[in-house]
Write a protein that holds these residues in place. Structure first.
Motif, PDB file in Angstrom:
ATOM      1  N   CYS A   2       4.537   1.312  -2.197  1.00  0.00           N
ATOM      2  CA  CYS A   2       3.973   0.719  -0.986  1.00  0.00           C
ATOM      3  C   CYS A   2       4.444   1.537   0.224  1.00  0.00           C
ATOM      4  O   CYS A   2       5.649   1.719   0.414  1.00  0.00           O
ATOM      5  CB  CYS A   2       4.408  -0.732  -0.824  1.00  0.00           C
ATOM      6  N   PRO A   3       3.515   2.005   1.052  1.00  0.00           N
ATOM      7  CA  PRO A   3       3.895   2.792   2.221  1.00  0.00           C
ATOM      8  C   PRO A   3       4.601   1.959   3.297  1.00  0.00           C
ATOM      9  O   PRO A   3       5.232   2.518   4.183  1.00  0.00           O
ATOM     10  CB  PRO A   3       2.583   3.350   2.749  1.00  0.00           C
TER      11      PRO A   3
ATOM     12  N   HIS B  59      -3.722  -4.572  -2.313  1.00  0.00           N
ATOM     13  CA  HIS B  59      -2.704  -5.329  -1.578  1.00  0.00           C
ATOM     14  C   HIS B  59      -1.372  -5.258  -2.312  1.00  0.00           C
ATOM     15  O   HIS B  59      -1.301  -5.533  -3.507  1.00  0.00           O
ATOM     16  CB  HIS B  59      -3.135  -6.790  -1.421  1.00  0.00           C
ATOM     17  N   CYS B  60      -0.330  -4.913  -1.589  1.00  0.00           N
ATOM     18  CA  CYS B  60       1.014  -4.854  -2.169  1.00  0.00           C
ATOM     19  C   CYS B  60       1.424  -6.257  -2.615  1.00  0.00           C
ATOM     20  O   CYS B  60       1.316  -7.208  -1.838  1.00  0.00           O
ATOM     21  CB  CYS B  60       1.999  -4.319  -1.124  1.00  0.00           C
TER      22      CYS B  60
ATOM     23  N   ALA C  51       0.739  -5.811   2.196  1.00  0.00           N
ATOM     24  CA  ALA C  51       0.082  -4.788   3.008  1.00  0.00           C
ATOM     25  C   ALA C  51      -1.239  -4.422   2.346  1.00  0.00           C
ATOM     26  O   ALA C  51      -1.336  -4.355   1.122  1.00  0.00           O
ATOM     27  CB  ALA C  51       0.967  -3.555   3.110  1.00  0.00           C
ATOM     28  N   SER C  52      -2.258  -4.207   3.150  1.00  0.00           N
ATOM     29  CA  SER C  52      -3.581  -3.857   2.634  1.00  0.00           C
ATOM     30  C   SER C  52      -3.925  -2.430   3.051  1.00  0.00           C
ATOM     31  O   SER C  52      -3.952  -2.119   4.242  1.00  0.00           O
ATOM     32  CB  SER C  52      -4.635  -4.803   3.194  1.00  0.00           C
ATOM     33  N   ARG C  53      -4.157  -1.606   2.045  1.00  0.00           N
ATOM     34  CA  ARG C  53      -4.528  -0.207   2.274  1.00  0.00           C
ATOM     35  C   ARG C  53      -5.424   0.237   1.133  1.00  0.00           C
ATOM     36  O   ARG C  53      -5.566  -0.458   0.139  1.00  0.00           O
ATOM     37  CB  ARG C  53      -3.300   0.684   2.308  1.00  0.00           C
ATOM     38  N   LEU C  54      -5.990   1.433   1.263  1.00  0.00           N
ATOM     39  CA  LEU C  54      -6.756   1.985   0.166  1.00  0.00           C
ATOM     40  C   LEU C  54      -5.830   2.176  -1.030  1.00  0.00           C
ATOM     41  O   LEU C  54      -4.663   2.534  -0.873  1.00  0.00           O
ATOM     42  CB  LEU C  54      -7.366   3.324   0.553  1.00  0.00           C
ATOM     43  N   THR C  55      -6.349   1.955  -2.210  1.00  0.00           N
ATOM     44  CA  THR C  55      -5.543   2.102  -3.417  1.00  0.00           C
ATOM     45  C   THR C  55      -4.931   3.494  -3.484  1.00  0.00           C
ATOM     46  O   THR C  55      -3.775   3.651  -3.888  1.00  0.00           O
ATOM     47  CB  THR C  55      -6.398   1.836  -4.671  1.00  0.00           C
ATOM     48  N   SER C  56      -5.665   4.505  -3.061  1.00  0.00           N
ATOM     49  CA  SER C  56      -5.156   5.881  -3.105  1.00  0.00           C
ATOM     50  C   SER C  56      -3.885   6.055  -2.290  1.00  0.00           C
ATOM     51  O   SER C  56      -3.053   6.904  -2.603  1.00  0.00           O
ATOM     52  CB  SER C  56      -6.226   6.859  -2.627  1.00  0.00           C
ATOM     53  N   GLU C  57      -3.692   5.257  -1.260  1.00  0.00           N
ATOM     54  CA  GLU C  57      -2.496   5.372  -0.417  1.00  0.00           C
ATOM     55  C   GLU C  57      -1.245   4.833  -1.105  1.00  0.00           C
ATOM     56  O   GLU C  57      -0.127   5.083  -0.650  1.00  0.00           O
ATOM     57  CB  GLU C  57      -2.713   4.665   0.914  1.00  0.00           C
ATOM     58  N   PHE C  58      -1.409   4.110  -2.204  1.00  0.00           N
ATOM     59  CA  PHE C  58      -0.279   3.579  -2.954  1.00  0.00           C
ATOM     60  C   PHE C  58       0.173   4.522  -4.074  1.00  0.00           C
ATOM     61  O   PHE C  58       1.219   4.299  -4.668  1.00  0.00           O
ATOM     62  CB  PHE C  58      -0.622   2.218  -3.562  1.00  0.00           C
TER      63      PHE C  58
END
Length: 59
Positions: A10-11, A32-33, A38-45
């Motif tokens: 998780c960033p 979502h973590c 936290a909600s972000r694009l899956t690629s960012e995880f």
């Protein structure tokens, strides 16, 4: 046979864990973590470039 897994980080809260590609949304969809939500694009995880490539290929 070993099942492929993707390492996630998780960033925002830095929680790390792993999941199979089948359990994750597409790399361009929101994820979502489970720890801080936290909600972000899956690629960012994706923890590493290898995890990102695997996610894009198998997801």
């Amino acid at each position: 046979m070993d099942e492929t897994s993707i390492q996630l980080l998780c960033p925002e809260c830095t929680k790390d864990w792993q999941r199979s590609p089948a359990e994750l949304p597409e790399s361009t969809e929101l994820f979502h973590c489970p720890n801080c939500h936290a909600s972000r694009l899956t690629s960012e995880f994706a923890r590493t470039d290898r995890d990102l490539r695997t996610l894009k290929q198998l997801g």
